[in-house]
Scaffold this active site. Sequence first.
Site, PDB file in Angstrom:
ATOM      1  N   GLU A  70      32.151  11.958   1.964  1.00 30.97           N
ATOM      2  CA  GLU A  70      33.229  12.914   1.654  1.00 30.97           C
ATOM      3  C   GLU A  70      34.052  13.286   2.888  1.00 30.97           C
ATOM      4  O   GLU A  70      35.013  14.049   2.799  1.00 30.97           O
ATOM      5  CB  GLU A  70      32.632  14.200   1.059  1.00 30.97           C
ATOM      6  CG  GLU A  70      31.819  13.994  -0.219  1.00 30.97           C
ATOM      7  CD  GLU A  70      30.358  13.652   0.063  1.00 30.97           C
ATOM      8  OE1 GLU A  70      30.013  13.396   1.235  1.00 30.97           O
ATOM      9  OE2 GLU A  70      29.580  13.627  -0.904  1.00 30.97           O
ATOM     10  N   ASP A  71      33.706  12.744   4.042  1.00 31.61           N
ATOM     11  CA  ASP A  71      34.304  13.204   5.291  1.00 31.61           C
ATOM     12  C   ASP A  71      35.785  12.844   5.430  1.00 31.61           C
ATOM     13  O   ASP A  71      36.166  11.672   5.355  1.00 31.61           O
ATOM     14  CB  ASP A  71      33.531  12.592   6.460  1.00 31.61           C
ATOM     15  CG  ASP A  71      33.986  13.151   7.784  1.00 31.61           C
ATOM     16  OD1 ASP A  71      33.480  14.219   8.163  1.00 31.61           O
ATOM     17  OD2 ASP A  71      34.863  12.542   8.423  1.00 31.61           O
ATOM     18  N   VAL A  72      36.600  13.852   5.658  1.00 31.32           N
ATOM     19  CA  VAL A  72      38.048  13.642   5.773  1.00 31.32           C
ATOM     20  C   VAL A  72      38.408  12.812   7.004  1.00 31.32           C
ATOM     21  O   VAL A  72      39.319  11.994   6.965  1.00 31.32           O
ATOM     22  CB  VAL A  72      38.782  14.996   5.827  1.00 31.32           C
ATOM     23  CG1 VAL A  72      40.264  14.792   6.063  1.00 31.32           C
ATOM     24  CG2 VAL A  72      38.570  15.756   4.549  1.00 31.32           C
TER      25      VAL A  72
END
Length: 292
Positions: free
Chosen positions: A245-247
């Site tokens: 999920e890391d931007v």
Amino acid sequence: MIELSTPTAFNFEQILRFLSRNEKECLHTIKNKEIFKVISFEYSLILFSISYDSHLQISIHSENQDQKIIEIVKNYVSDWFDLKANLHLFYETAQNDKVLALLCQKFYGLRMIGMPDLFESLVWSIIGQQINLNFAYSLKEKLVQNFGQKHFNNNEAFYALPTPERLASLNLEDFQHLQFSKSKAQYILNVSREFAEGNLSQETLKKLTFEEVKEKLVKIKGVGNWTANYSMMKSLKNYDAFPVEDVGLHNAVKTQYGLIAKPTISELNQMSEKWKGWRGYATFYLWHSLLG
DNA sequence: TACCAGGATGTTG
DNA sequence: CAACATCATGGT
């Protein structure tokens, strides 16, 4: 002076580059390519520094320089710079993916800069949830300067993270005064209590499987999939832990792979199949590419 | 001004 | 089970 030999694929310049990524970083200091760090051990603080000249050279600046302290510091550095990993296995896997292979060539010898302390990686990743990194660093700085452990050396202050007990003793308002959101404050309190009450420790997690550890971490309110995977890769050496999920990862993938838009979660899960076994390392290399 | 930041949770449809 | 609202604040 303590010498620590380094494995074949090792690049100190990349470590310096990574550790210099934000000026507000308060849990280590870099002066003249020498890294200073304070860690706590049995209620006392140890200040040490690391430089490199064909070997890692460690100096301990605290009074106590027992063999025991030396071992603690050596182990810390080995963990911090991931000296024990066989990077060649990662590089072999990376050959499945041209883009990643190129990054491996570019950053050859970069080892995953970890956080040997699980509590630190959990607190830091909760701080980093949903806000930009700059703001995250300034929140961490306030937390550390207000409640952290201070060590003076030649009139210069070096800080260590607040202990779980210290943070667990605070209330929501203490955090909110430092501009933490109420939920962020509550999440950090939750984690601090788990550690302070002895329900969670690095030692006990060692005996569990990947899925069991993740399950245990995610059970804490405020620790989701991203935070759990982040901590598992940074503190528990699960090289395949994947914070999908890391931007930052999304941005790096978009740039490195020349995509029009950021990848979706399912697209990322799909493309990460090629990195299997080393998805955490691949993530770390992609993050590193963001430094330009 | 609206939208996004190294997300997670609770609620709604 | 997927879509949305909310959180707090800084940056662009």
